[in-house]
Motif scaffolding. Structure first.
Motif, mmCIF file in Angstrom:
data_model
loop_
_atom_site.group_PDB
_atom_site.id
_atom_site.type_symbol
_atom_site.label_atom_id
_atom_site.label_comp_id
_atom_site.label_asym_id
_atom_site.label_seq_id
_atom_site.Cartn_x
_atom_site.Cartn_y
_atom_site.Cartn_z
ATOM 1 N N GLY A 18 0.771 -1.103 -0.026
ATOM 2 C CA GLY A 18 -0.041 -0.098 -0.071
ATOM 3 C C GLY A 18 0.840 1.379 -0.163
ATOM 4 N N MET A 19 1.921 1.112 0.872
ATOM 5 C CA MET A 19 2.832 2.580 1.078
ATOM 6 C C MET A 19 3.409 2.408 -0.365
ATOM 7 N N ALA A 20 3.806 1.435 -1.165
ATOM 8 C CA ALA A 20 4.558 1.627 -2.488
ATOM 9 C C ALA A 20 3.552 2.262 -3.795
ATOM 10 N N VAL A 21 2.256 1.727 -3.572
ATOM 11 C CA VAL A 21 1.240 2.245 -4.546
ATOM 12 C C VAL A 21 1.030 3.785 -4.169
ATOM 13 N N ARG A 22 0.902 4.255 -2.867
ATOM 14 C CA ARG A 22 0.827 5.690 -2.831
ATOM 15 C C ARG A 22 1.790 6.489 -3.313
ATOM 16 N N MET A 23 3.128 5.812 -3.226
ATOM 17 C CA MET A 23 4.283 6.488 -3.488
ATOM 18 C C MET A 23 4.244 6.546 -5.074
ATOM 19 N N THR A 29 1.528 11.453 -10.290
ATOM 20 C CA THR A 29 0.441 12.558 -10.398
ATOM 21 C C THR A 29 1.266 14.250 -10.417
ATOM 22 N N ARG A 30 2.202 14.067 -9.572
ATOM 23 C CA ARG A 30 3.102 15.180 -9.743
ATOM 24 C C ARG A 30 3.778 15.422 -11.288
ATOM 25 N N GLU A 31 4.023 14.178 -11.907
ATOM 26 C CA GLU A 31 4.782 14.327 -13.013
ATOM 27 C C GLU A 31 3.930 15.098 -14.255
ATOM 28 N N ILE A 80 5.269 22.911 -9.214
ATOM 29 C CA ILE A 80 5.016 22.280 -7.669
ATOM 30 C C ILE A 80 6.406 22.118 -7.133
ATOM 31 N N PRO A 81 6.859 22.860 -6.061
ATOM 32 C CA PRO A 81 8.309 22.685 -5.603
ATOM 33 C C PRO A 81 7.958 21.296 -4.648
ATOM 34 N N ASP A 82 9.368 20.633 -4.507
ATOM 35 C CA ASP A 82 9.358 19.615 -4.034
ATOM 36 C C ASP A 82 8.866 19.626 -2.434
ATOM 37 N N GLN A 87 -1.654 17.478 -1.696
ATOM 38 C CA GLN A 87 -2.676 18.018 -0.968
ATOM 39 C C GLN A 87 -2.501 19.648 -0.851
ATOM 40 N N GLU A 88 -1.555 20.234 -0.461
ATOM 41 C CA GLU A 88 -1.457 21.456 -0.067
ATOM 42 C C GLU A 88 -1.470 22.164 -1.998
ATOM 43 N N PHE A 89 -0.978 21.771 -2.772
ATOM 44 C CA PHE A 89 -1.095 22.523 -4.007
ATOM 45 C C PHE A 89 -2.601 22.438 -4.520
#
Length: 105
Positions: A18-23, A29-31, A80-82, A87-89
């Motif tokens: 689950g952690m790997a999928v979220r990452m 999404t960012r890309e 989008i800065p690193d 969520q904030e963006f």
């Protein structure tokens, strides 16, 4: 029925999975937001090194999937800065829209 040790290993596996999928989803999404994923063309054989095998059918399927999911026309180009979470963006961009007046958390 699983013994206690096997059940623990299975729980650990799914937690890590689950952690790997979220990452990966977060990275994609960012890309997409930064780069856009526009102008996706099938791979040109002349541009691909002879050492890399390319599955054209797989690439064409991915293009179709992106279009079906609604990513085909995503313009991207967001900065989008690193240090900024997605969520904030998202919240900042929503609040910049005229249609959104506020967010209740």
């Amino acid at each position: 029925e699983l013994d206690e040790e096997s059940a623990g290993m299975l729980q650990l596996f799914f937690r890590v999975h689950g952690m790997a999928v979220r990452m990966v989803v977060s990275r994609w999404t960012r890309e997409m937001l930064m780069g856009g994923w526009t102008n996706i063309d099938p791979v040109d054989d002349q541009k691909v090194s002879a050492t890399i095998e390319v599955d054209k059918d797989q690439e064409e399927k991915m293009v179709k999937i992106r279009q079906i999911l609604g990513f085909g026309e995503l313009k991207g180009g967001y900065n989008i800065p690193d240090s900024t979470t997605l969520q904030e963006f998202a919240l900042k961009n929503l609040l910049d829209e005229n249609a959104v007046k506020g967010v209740v958390v």
